[in-house]
Design a protein around this motif. Structure first.
Motif, PDB file in Angstrom:
ATOM      1  N   UNK A  57      11.762  -8.306  12.870  1.00  0.00           N
ATOM      2  CA  UNK A  57      10.956  -7.450  13.762  1.00  0.00           C
ATOM      3  C   UNK A  57      10.473  -6.169  13.081  1.00  0.00           C
ATOM      4  N   UNK A  58      11.284  -5.616  12.178  1.00  0.00           N
ATOM      5  CA  UNK A  58      10.866  -4.390  11.481  1.00  0.00           C
ATOM      6  C   UNK A  58       9.661  -4.685  10.591  1.00  0.00           C
ATOM      7  N   UNK A  59       9.687  -5.802   9.884  1.00  0.00           N
ATOM      8  CA  UNK A  59       8.537  -6.182   9.053  1.00  0.00           C
ATOM      9  C   UNK A  59       7.309  -6.424   9.918  1.00  0.00           C
ATOM     10  N   UNK A  60       7.488  -7.014  11.091  1.00  0.00           N
ATOM     11  CA  UNK A  60       6.359  -7.258  11.988  1.00  0.00           C
ATOM     12  C   UNK A  60       5.738  -5.941  12.440  1.00  0.00           C
ATOM     13  N   UNK A  61       6.563  -4.968  12.806  1.00  0.00           N
ATOM     14  CA  UNK A  61       6.049  -3.653  13.214  1.00  0.00           C
ATOM     15  C   UNK A  61       5.339  -2.978  12.041  1.00  0.00           C
ATOM     16  N   UNK A  62       5.917  -3.075  10.847  1.00  0.00           N
ATOM     17  CA  UNK A  62       5.274  -2.487   9.671  1.00  0.00           C
ATOM     18  C   UNK A  62       3.937  -3.163   9.368  1.00  0.00           C
ATOM     19  N   UNK A  63       3.841  -4.462   9.613  1.00  0.00           N
ATOM     20  CA  UNK A  63       2.576  -5.172   9.428  1.00  0.00           C
ATOM     21  C   UNK A  63       1.527  -4.657  10.410  1.00  0.00           C
ATOM     22  N   UNK A  64       1.932  -4.389  11.641  1.00  0.00           N
ATOM     23  CA  UNK A  64       1.008  -3.813  12.627  1.00  0.00           C
ATOM     24  C   UNK A  64       0.543  -2.421  12.207  1.00  0.00           C
ATOM     25  N   UNK A  65       1.464  -1.615  11.695  1.00  0.00           N
ATOM     26  CA  UNK A  65       1.098  -0.276  11.214  1.00  0.00           C
ATOM     27  C   UNK A  65       0.171  -0.387  10.008  1.00  0.00           C
ATOM     28  N   UNK A  66       0.414  -1.368   9.143  1.00  0.00           N
ATOM     29  CA  UNK A  66      -0.447  -1.628   7.996  1.00  0.00           C
ATOM     30  C   UNK A  66      -1.884  -1.881   8.448  1.00  0.00           C
ATOM     31  N   UNK A  67      -2.076  -2.756   9.414  1.00  0.00           N
ATOM     32  CA  UNK A  67      -3.428  -3.056   9.897  1.00  0.00           C
ATOM     33  C   UNK A  67      -4.027  -1.856  10.622  1.00  0.00           C
ATOM     34  N   UNK A  68      -3.206  -1.103  11.354  1.00  0.00           N
ATOM     35  CA  UNK A  68      -3.700   0.109  12.004  1.00  0.00           C
ATOM     36  C   UNK A  68      -4.182   1.103  10.954  1.00  0.00           C
ATOM     37  N   UNK A  69      -3.451   1.227   9.851  1.00  0.00           N
ATOM     38  CA  UNK A  69      -3.876   2.132   8.780  1.00  0.00           C
ATOM     39  C   UNK A  69      -5.222   1.719   8.201  1.00  0.00           C
ATOM     40  N   UNK A  70      -5.437   0.427   8.028  1.00  0.00           N
ATOM     41  CA  UNK A  70      -6.741  -0.041   7.537  1.00  0.00           C
ATOM     42  C   UNK A  70      -7.856   0.341   8.499  1.00  0.00           C
ATOM     43  N   UNK A  71      -7.631   0.151   9.788  1.00  0.00           N
ATOM     44  CA  UNK A  71      -8.641   0.502  10.794  1.00  0.00           C
ATOM     45  C   UNK A  71      -8.869   2.013  10.801  1.00  0.00           C
ATOM     46  N   UNK A  72      -7.805   2.800  10.701  1.00  0.00           N
ATOM     47  CA  UNK A  72      -7.955   4.262  10.687  1.00  0.00           C
ATOM     48  C   UNK A  72      -8.707   4.742   9.451  1.00  0.00           C
ATOM     49  N   UNK A  73      -8.493   4.098   8.310  1.00  0.00           N
ATOM     50  CA  UNK A  73      -9.250   4.472   7.112  1.00  0.00           C
ATOM     51  C   UNK A  73     -10.734   4.215   7.344  1.00  0.00           C
ATOM     52  N   UNK A  74     -11.053   3.071   7.943  1.00  0.00           N
ATOM     53  CA  UNK A  74     -12.456   2.760   8.232  1.00  0.00           C
ATOM     54  C   UNK A  74     -13.035   3.739   9.250  1.00  0.00           C
TER      55      UNK A  74
END
Length: 195
Positions: A57-74
């Motif tokens: 579950x921790x890796x899953x949450x980190x994966x969600x934060x990873x994709x959120x970071x990509x969207x925030x950069x854009x």
């Protein structure tokens, strides 16, 4: 190879500390216990009986934060996300190698990056009124309790935002600084109560 194994050891330390916090073994602390470990990870580690019960579950949450970071950069480019230029920015963000190396590891730095990007987007992407400055102040203080190196990022960004307000911001700088301080003080009080 040694460099990569150090970061995996950090992941294990973060998960291990979260498990210690979740089970109330406060005498067993051996590392920092920031908001990342005491909040998010400890919540995920509550009912864990094996390490896989925490890591997945921790890796899953980190994966969600990873994709959120990509969207925030854009979004930080100021382009509409679903416009042609916004999608190009999103694809460009997705090619950043350091994000793929460490972007979904269980580390507070990923949450720190998310907070810094949120600070930038709050003030620079369609800001309205004084509310973005309250958000930036709150994030600047809150992130100090997430990662120990947060001050190296949040303080310069806060100073830049206050020194160079976005175009169209009519409020005086002292008022923006006062509103920023109110957000910072509010977050500090909230964290103080939580701890």
């Amino acid at each position: 190879m040694l460099f990569r194994s150090i970061y995996h050891a950090d992941e294990c330390q973060n998960v291990s500390m979260a498990r210690i916090i979740a089970t109330g073994q406060t005498k067993a602390f051996y590392a920092e216990a920031g908001l990342f470990q005491t909040g998010l990870l400890a919540w995920l580690a509550r009912g864990a009986t094996q390490s896989v019960d925490v890591f997945v579950p921790a890796r899953f949450v980190m994966l969600e934060i990873f994709w959120l970071n990509l969207v925030l950069i854009a979004l930080a480019t100021g382009e509409q996300l679903f416009s042609r230029r916004g999608l190009i920015a999103l694809v460009g963000a997705a090619t950043l190698a350091p994000l793929w190396d460490y972007g979904f590891e269980i580390r507070p730095d990923n949450l720190l990056l998310c907070g810094v990007l949120l600070m930038w987007c709050a003030v620079r992407v369609r800001p309205k009124g004084l509310q973005p400055f309250v958000i930036v102040g709150a994030l600047a203080v809150g992130l100090q309790f997430v990662a120990f190196r947060a001050a190296a990022f949040t303080l310069p960004i806060s100073l830049a935002i206050l020194a160079f307000p976005p175009p169209g911001q009519r409020a005086r700088r002292w008022k923006l600084a006062l509103v920023w301080a109110a957000g910072a003080l509010g977050m500090f009080a909230l964290i103080r109560v939580a701890y």
